[in-house]
Design a protein around this motif. Structure first.
Motif, PDB file in Angstrom:
ATOM      1  N   ALA A  45       2.540  -2.667  14.037  1.00 15.32           N
ATOM      2  CA  ALA A  45       3.344  -2.287  13.383  1.00 15.32           C
ATOM      3  C   ALA A  45       2.832  -1.192  12.342  1.00 15.32           C
ATOM      4  O   ALA A  45       3.327  -0.097  12.383  1.00 15.32           O
ATOM      5  CB  ALA A  45       3.621  -3.409  12.247  1.00 15.32           C
ATOM      6  N   ALA A  46       1.397  -1.274  12.296  1.00 18.93           N
ATOM      7  CA  ALA A  46       0.741  -0.094  11.516  1.00 18.93           C
ATOM      8  C   ALA A  46       0.773   1.447  12.356  1.00 18.93           C
ATOM      9  O   ALA A  46       1.098   2.434  11.604  1.00 18.93           O
ATOM     10  CB  ALA A  46      -0.600  -0.513  11.104  1.00 18.93           C
ATOM     11  N   ILE A  47       0.656   1.113  13.541  1.00 14.98           N
ATOM     12  CA  ILE A  47       0.643   2.439  14.289  1.00 14.98           C
ATOM     13  C   ILE A  47       1.938   2.760  14.488  1.00 14.98           C
ATOM     14  O   ILE A  47       2.076   4.181  14.456  1.00 14.98           O
ATOM     15  CB  ILE A  47       0.096   1.758  16.087  1.00 14.98           C
ATOM     16  N   ASP A  48       2.984   1.929  14.640  1.00 17.18           N
ATOM     17  CA  ASP A  48       4.490   2.473  14.758  1.00 17.18           C
ATOM     18  C   ASP A  48       4.718   3.142  13.380  1.00 17.18           C
ATOM     19  O   ASP A  48       5.424   4.203  13.370  1.00 17.18           O
ATOM     20  CB  ASP A  48       5.397   1.391  14.812  1.00 17.18           C
ATOM     21  N   LEU A  49       4.461   2.602  12.251  1.00 16.64           N
ATOM     22  CA  LEU A  49       4.862   3.337  11.040  1.00 16.64           C
ATOM     23  C   LEU A  49       3.990   4.278  10.708  1.00 16.64           C
ATOM     24  O   LEU A  49       4.619   5.345   9.869  1.00 16.64           O
ATOM     25  CB  LEU A  49       4.559   2.105   9.846  1.00 16.64           C
ATOM     26  N   ARG A  57       4.596   5.537   1.075  1.00 17.39           N
ATOM     27  CA  ARG A  57       3.301   4.837   1.443  1.00 17.39           C
ATOM     28  C   ARG A  57       3.688   3.386   1.408  1.00 17.39           C
ATOM     29  O   ARG A  57       4.601   2.797   0.720  1.00 17.39           O
ATOM     30  CB  ARG A  57       2.581   4.776  -0.036  1.00 17.39           C
ATOM     31  N   VAL A  58       3.036   2.733   2.635  1.00 23.74           N
ATOM     32  CA  VAL A  58       3.368   1.166   2.866  1.00 23.74           C
ATOM     33  C   VAL A  58       2.039   0.661   3.130  1.00 23.74           C
ATOM     34  O   VAL A  58       0.924   1.095   3.577  1.00 23.74           O
ATOM     35  CB  VAL A  58       4.107   1.034   3.926  1.00 23.74           C
ATOM     36  N   LYS A 100      -8.021  -5.457  -6.754  1.00 27.24           N
ATOM     37  CA  LYS A 100      -7.557  -4.258  -6.595  1.00 27.24           C
ATOM     38  C   LYS A 100      -5.865  -4.130  -6.666  1.00 27.24           C
ATOM     39  O   LYS A 100      -5.394  -4.966  -6.045  1.00 27.24           O
ATOM     40  CB  LYS A 100      -8.212  -3.469  -5.747  1.00 27.24           C
ATOM     41  N   ARG A 101      -5.452  -2.885  -7.018  1.00 28.16           N
ATOM     42  CA  ARG A 101      -4.271  -2.471  -6.826  1.00 28.16           C
ATOM     43  C   ARG A 101      -3.833  -1.385  -5.904  1.00 28.16           C
ATOM     44  O   ARG A 101      -4.703  -0.257  -6.169  1.00 28.16           O
ATOM     45  CB  ARG A 101      -3.594  -2.474  -8.157  1.00 28.16           C
ATOM     46  N   ILE A 102      -2.690  -1.300  -5.173  1.00 26.23           N
ATOM     47  CA  ILE A 102      -2.523  -0.063  -4.390  1.00 26.23           C
ATOM     48  C   ILE A 102      -1.093   0.498  -4.952  1.00 26.23           C
ATOM     49  O   ILE A 102      -0.225  -0.556  -4.762  1.00 26.23           O
ATOM     50  CB  ILE A 102      -2.645  -0.187  -3.023  1.00 26.23           C
ATOM     51  N   GLU A 103      -0.963   1.651  -5.164  1.00 28.97           N
ATOM     52  CA  GLU A 103       0.487   2.027  -5.276  1.00 28.97           C
ATOM     53  C   GLU A 103       0.959   2.377  -4.097  1.00 28.97           C
ATOM     54  O   GLU A 103       0.581   3.152  -3.164  1.00 28.97           O
ATOM     55  CB  GLU A 103       0.491   3.063  -6.484  1.00 28.97           C
ATOM     56  N   LEU A 104       2.314   1.737  -3.966  1.00 33.04           N
ATOM     57  CA  LEU A 104       3.103   2.158  -2.713  1.00 33.04           C
ATOM     58  C   LEU A 104       4.388   1.930  -2.854  1.00 33.04           C
ATOM     59  O   LEU A 104       4.832   1.156  -3.716  1.00 33.04           O
ATOM     60  CB  LEU A 104       2.497   1.261  -1.643  1.00 33.04           C
ATOM     61  N   GLU A 105       5.191   2.015  -1.802  1.00 33.00           N
ATOM     62  CA  GLU A 105       6.698   1.651  -1.835  1.00 33.00           C
ATOM     63  C   GLU A 105       7.173   0.826  -0.759  1.00 33.00           C
ATOM     64  O   GLU A 105       8.378   0.188  -0.972  1.00 33.00           O
ATOM     65  CB  GLU A 105       7.624   2.923  -1.461  1.00 33.00           C
ATOM     66  N   GLY A 106       6.405   0.319   0.046  1.00 34.04           N
ATOM     67  CA  GLY A 106       6.692  -0.610   1.162  1.00 34.04           C
ATOM     68  C   GLY A 106       5.672  -1.786   1.432  1.00 34.04           C
ATOM     69  O   GLY A 106       4.600  -1.332   1.583  1.00 34.04           O
ATOM     70  N   VAL A 107       5.907  -3.095   1.965  1.00 30.49           N
ATOM     71  CA  VAL A 107       4.879  -3.837   2.407  1.00 30.49           C
ATOM     72  C   VAL A 107       5.480  -4.601   3.650  1.00 30.49           C
ATOM     73  O   VAL A 107       6.825  -5.187   3.466  1.00 30.49           O
ATOM     74  CB  VAL A 107       4.681  -5.191   1.258  1.00 30.49           C
ATOM     75  N   PHE A 108       4.875  -4.423   4.567  1.00 28.64           N
ATOM     76  CA  PHE A 108       5.795  -5.284   5.918  1.00 28.64           C
ATOM     77  C   PHE A 108       4.661  -6.224   6.056  1.00 28.64           C
ATOM     78  O   PHE A 108       3.317  -6.085   6.418  1.00 28.64           O
ATOM     79  CB  PHE A 108       5.555  -4.277   6.959  1.00 28.64           C
ATOM     80  N   VAL A 109       5.063  -7.593   6.400  1.00 27.33           N
ATOM     81  CA  VAL A 109       4.432  -8.678   6.388  1.00 27.33           C
ATOM     82  C   VAL A 109       4.492  -9.132   7.809  1.00 27.33           C
ATOM     83  O   VAL A 109       5.532  -9.289   8.332  1.00 27.33           O
ATOM     84  CB  VAL A 109       4.929  -9.986   5.785  1.00 27.33           C
ATOM     85  N   GLN A 110       3.137  -9.330   8.403  1.00 30.28           N
ATOM     86  CA  GLN A 110       3.098  -9.737   9.789  1.00 30.28           C
ATOM     87  C   GLN A 110       1.719 -10.442   9.895  1.00 30.28           C
ATOM     88  O   GLN A 110       0.820 -10.260  10.556  1.00 30.28           O
ATOM     89  CB  GLN A 110       2.512  -8.216  10.696  1.00 30.28           C
ATOM     90  N   ILE A 111       1.917 -11.706   9.670  1.00 33.03           N
ATOM     91  CA  ILE A 111       0.933 -12.816   9.635  1.00 33.03           C
ATOM     92  C   ILE A 111       1.360 -13.968  10.590  1.00 33.03           C
ATOM     93  O   ILE A 111       0.624 -15.010  10.170  1.00 33.03           O
ATOM     94  CB  ILE A 111       0.477 -13.020   8.240  1.00 33.03           C
ATOM     95  N   GLY A 112       2.222 -13.831  11.416  1.00 28.95           N
ATOM     96  CA  GLY A 112       2.624 -14.851  12.465  1.00 28.95           C
ATOM     97  C   GLY A 112       3.672 -15.550  11.924  1.00 28.95           C
ATOM     98  O   GLY A 112       4.728 -15.181  11.301  1.00 28.95           O
TER      99      GLY A 112
END
Length: 527
Positions: free
Chosen positions: A366-370, A353-354, A434-446
């Motif tokens: 990025a979201a589409i590819d992932l 989960r990312v 709020k909190r989301i449990e996941l294993e990865g974070v991809f930063v794409q903000i410019g």
């Protein structure tokens, strides 16, 4: 494994092989081993210089194979099937093992030969990573030059258990003698600088002896390359100093809007830039970081190595880098769950989960590819609506394993001390956290301009960009700037190239005018 066209091309390349090559395969009964065996047999069928043998080594990864000369201990091993971006690495390894010349300067080759010690490298890569081949190819070449260097290139997606155990969450990632050596795009010179501890001091002494340049360009991206070419064509003493030639283009997956080139990849474009620059008399000084600008009649650029370069005119083209969200945990877990390149690191999160931070074109892409790789994607956008093109938004909303959150402000990246385990965000509509449990974070903000080292010495905008006029001139006479580091609108490669050329022409005009002014003053004094 190889289509007819690829076979034809490969056969032509393998005609350059001048000595026997032995491919030693370590296989098991898996489908991937069968695929690898098929690939190796196809390669061997294209030339009599290559043979394939199978061996049973209890310590070898499966599937894997080594490349070497018969009767000699091989220095290069691929664990996995090197297709995708790594197919070029395979072809180069075959050619260079088979006697094709290595394209490194004599001084670098001698430096590699002189390394004292035994170096066992392991590099984790993904087949979709455009940055990985440079690392793989660099270490392969070093292994061919120095027999005390060994290199194993490992497909992280294929050896997932190993990746989890060693906490590899970003590629390329290098290990030396079992210890983490570094990650990210790295070339031969950067690796040598870490292995040969005296090289930085020697390089600094060499740089200190450089003459005063007419024009010195700081930065090796598209803007810097264009500036260098235009300056050199004027016949003036031109230098380029850069941390890495190619700049941010090296991290660009696909380029489809550069006029006259229908489609290419960032790393290929960067190589073409460097090759074009080196067609001229340009002094390229790479693997050097600028730390200070000292303006004057003769301007100075102070480098991290301690060296000082001098020039009559300066062109600043240091570009930009990925912008960080600035939340607690982001830097702590960078490379351990926090990533900035979905193409490179996405395969390492297969079935996990990312989150993707950012709802612009880059974030939605990025979201589409992932979504095609991972189990679930949560896209978090700060604003009330996504900012991506409508066609991208439509595609994103059609995916069943994607959740879109708008008006979400990321406040923390959490982890267990070793890797990311969640993200915390504030719902800006309700102020609820709020909190989301996941294993990865991809930063794409410019992007953020690389100007920290210039603060206090030159006029910057409120966004940290170098303020320039229509000719690329900055607040300091004789100092110009170009590309993504400036206030020029629209951060595009084609615009950066044009701005680099413009800054070069402006610098040349400044040199001419300054020369005339000096002559007038000298005549007045002697009259």
């Amino acid at each position: 494994m190889l289509d007819a066209n690829l076979k034809t091309q490969l056969k032509a390349y393998l005609e350059k092989v001048t000595r026997p090559i032995e491919l030693v395969a370590f296989l098991d009964g898996s489908d991937k081993s069968k695929e690898l065996k098929s690939l190796l047999d196809e390669i061997a069928s294209l030339t009599t210089q290559i043979s394939v043998v199978e061996k049973d080594d209890a310590g070898a990864r499966r599937p894997s194979f080594s490349i070497g000369e018969p009767g000699k201990t091989p220095g290069i091993t691929f664990a996995g099937i090197p297709m995708g971006h790594e197919f070029t690495s395979l072809v180069l390894a075959l050619l260079q093992t088979g006697g094709h010349p290595i394209k490194l300067d004599d001084a670098t080759i001698e430096q590699i030969k002189r390394l004292d010690g035994d170096f066992s490298f392991e590099t984790y890569f993904s087949l979709s990573c455009q940055n990985c081949p440079e690392v793989v190819q660099a270490l392969n070449v070093m292994a061919l030059i120095n027999p005390r260097i060994k290199h194993i290139a490992i497909d992280g997606a294929l050896f997932q258990a190993e990746v989890d155990e060693r906490q590899v969450m970003a590629v390329p990632m290098m290990f030396l003698n079992g210890q983490n050596f570094g990650s990210g795009r790295t070339g031969v010179k950067e690796i040598l600088a870490k292995l040969d501890l005296g090289s930085a001091e020697r390089a600094a002494k060499e740089l200190e002896n450089k003459p005063v340049f007419d024009t010195l360009i700081v930065g090796g991206g598209p803007a810097g390359a264009a500036a260098a070419i235009y300056s050199a064509r004027k016949g003036i003493a031109t230098g380029v100093v850069a941390e890495r030639f190619g700049g941010q283009v090296l991290d660009t997956m696909s380029i489809e809007n550069f006029v006259s080139i229908k489609e290419t990849e960032g790393p290929k474009f960067a190589v073409a830039l460097e090759q074009h620059v080196k067609e001229y008399e340009v002094d390229v000084m790479d693997v050097q970081r600028a730390e200070k600008l000292v303006p004057g009649r003769i301007n100075e650029i102070h480098l991290a190595s301690g060296a000082v370069l001098k020039a009559k005119t300066i062109i600043l083209a240091t570009g930009a880098r990925w912008r960080e969200i600035g939340a607690p945990g982001e830097r702590e877990y960078r490379g351990r769950g926090v990533a900035y390149c979905p193409h490179c690191d996405g395969p390492l999160f297969k079935g996990k989960r990312v989150a993707v931070i950012g709802g612009g074109n880059s974030g939605v892409e990025a979201a589409i590819d992932l979504a095609n790789i991972v189990a679930h994607v949560t896209l978090i956008e700060f604003g009330a609506e996504l900012r991506a093109d409508a066609v991208l938004q439509k595609k994103l909303r059609s995916l069943s394993n994607v959740v879109i959150i708008t008006q979400g402000q990321t406040t923390e990246v959490t982890g267990d001390g070793k890797r990311v385990n969640g993200i915390v965000y504030k719902d800006r509509a309700t102020n609820e956290e709020k909190r989301i449990e996941l294993e990865g974070v991809f930063v794409q903000i410019g992007l953020v301009p690389n100007t920290e080292w210039l603060k206090g010495s030159i006029e910057l905008s409120k966004f940290g960009e170098i303020v320039v006029d229509a000719k690329g001139a900055t607040s300091i006479p004789g100092v110009f700037a170009a590309g993504d580091v400036t206030t020029v609108s629209y951060k595009q490669i084609v615009i950066a190239v044009g701005e680099g050329a413009k800054a070069s022409l402006s610098a040349f005009d400044h040199l001419i005018r300054s020369s005339v002014e000096d002559e007038v003053v000298e005549e007045a004094v002697t009259a």
